[in-house]
Design a protein around this motif. Sequence first.
Motif, PDB file in Angstrom:
ATOM      1  N   THR A  75      65.207  25.550  61.311  1.00 20.72           N
ATOM      2  CA  THR A  75      64.818  24.860  62.780  1.00 20.72           C
ATOM      3  C   THR A  75      66.266  24.776  63.464  1.00 20.72           C
ATOM      4  O   THR A  75      67.366  24.822  62.566  1.00 20.72           O
ATOM      5  CB  THR A  75      64.309  23.635  62.653  1.00 20.72           C
ATOM      6  N   ASN A  76      66.432  24.581  64.715  1.00 13.06           N
ATOM      7  CA  ASN A  76      67.861  24.151  65.328  1.00 13.06           C
ATOM      8  C   ASN A  76      68.437  23.347  64.712  1.00 13.06           C
ATOM      9  O   ASN A  76      69.638  23.291  64.513  1.00 13.06           O
ATOM     10  CB  ASN A  76      67.351  24.079  66.896  1.00 13.06           C
ATOM     11  N   GLN A  77      67.653  22.164  64.314  1.00 15.17           N
ATOM     12  CA  GLN A  77      68.205  20.884  63.854  1.00 15.17           C
ATOM     13  C   GLN A  77      69.111  21.302  62.348  1.00 15.17           C
ATOM     14  O   GLN A  77      70.165  20.659  62.092  1.00 15.17           O
ATOM     15  CB  GLN A  77      67.426  19.910  63.708  1.00 15.17           C
ATOM     16  N   GLN A  78      68.345  22.140  61.687  1.00 21.24           N
ATOM     17  CA  GLN A  78      68.688  22.506  60.344  1.00 21.24           C
ATOM     18  C   GLN A  78      69.943  23.149  60.445  1.00 21.24           C
ATOM     19  O   GLN A  78      71.162  22.971  59.824  1.00 21.24           O
ATOM     20  CB  GLN A  78      67.668  23.304  59.472  1.00 21.24           C
ATOM     21  N   VAL A  79      70.049  24.126  61.427  1.00 19.30           N
ATOM     22  CA  VAL A  79      71.494  24.909  61.722  1.00 19.30           C
ATOM     23  C   VAL A  79      72.417  24.211  62.088  1.00 19.30           C
ATOM     24  O   VAL A  79      73.688  24.128  61.688  1.00 19.30           O
ATOM     25  CB  VAL A  79      71.013  26.026  62.916  1.00 19.30           C
ATOM     26  N   ILE A  80      72.218  23.276  62.919  1.00 19.11           N
ATOM     27  CA  ILE A  80      73.189  22.124  63.553  1.00 19.11           C
ATOM     28  C   ILE A  80      73.795  21.033  62.256  1.00 19.11           C
ATOM     29  O   ILE A  80      75.017  21.107  62.330  1.00 19.11           O
ATOM     30  CB  ILE A  80      72.890  21.535  64.672  1.00 19.11           C
ATOM     31  N   ASP A  81      72.669  20.733  61.555  1.00 18.63           N
ATOM     32  CA  ASP A  81      73.319  20.071  60.528  1.00 18.63           C
ATOM     33  C   ASP A  81      74.102  20.594  59.546  1.00 18.63           C
ATOM     34  O   ASP A  81      75.172  20.075  58.832  1.00 18.63           O
ATOM     35  CB  ASP A  81      71.941  19.257  59.787  1.00 18.63           C
TER      36      ASP A  81
END
Length: 148
Positions: A75-81
């Motif tokens: 997910t987008n959040q996983q990549v940013i995290d």
Amino acid sequence: MAVLVAASLSFPVVALAVDDPAEMLPNPQQESRAEAIGSQLRCLVCQNESIEDSSAGLARDLRRVVREHVAKGETNQQVIDWMVARYGNFIRLSPPITFATLLLWGMPVLALLVGIVAAIVAFRRRSPTPAPLSEAEQARLKELTDER
């Protein structure tokens, strides 16, 4: 023909720094997600550009990493995290609001308030100008100076 050229020049063009078409993902939905994620991440070389806008080598590498993670299905959040875990909150163009960021942004205001309070205290502590001498005091002063 001239009308078409003028019309095409009047529309804003978003210039992304993706130099190599091989860098792009074949799936348009994944590519748009990768671009959206990359536009939120700071180029660590340029520092005021996103990795999507930068043509620096490190930005190219970071774009590749983002696209790899998107292609894996994260997910987008996983990549940013993952990027934040690797590079810290500095990699985000809009870091989250924390106590440290509030302190950072509030320090100029705090310094100004401390300066104003210090100026007020210093102004109030000044010794007041003495009252003028009364006629009796002036006469006594003249008496003392005449004796010398």
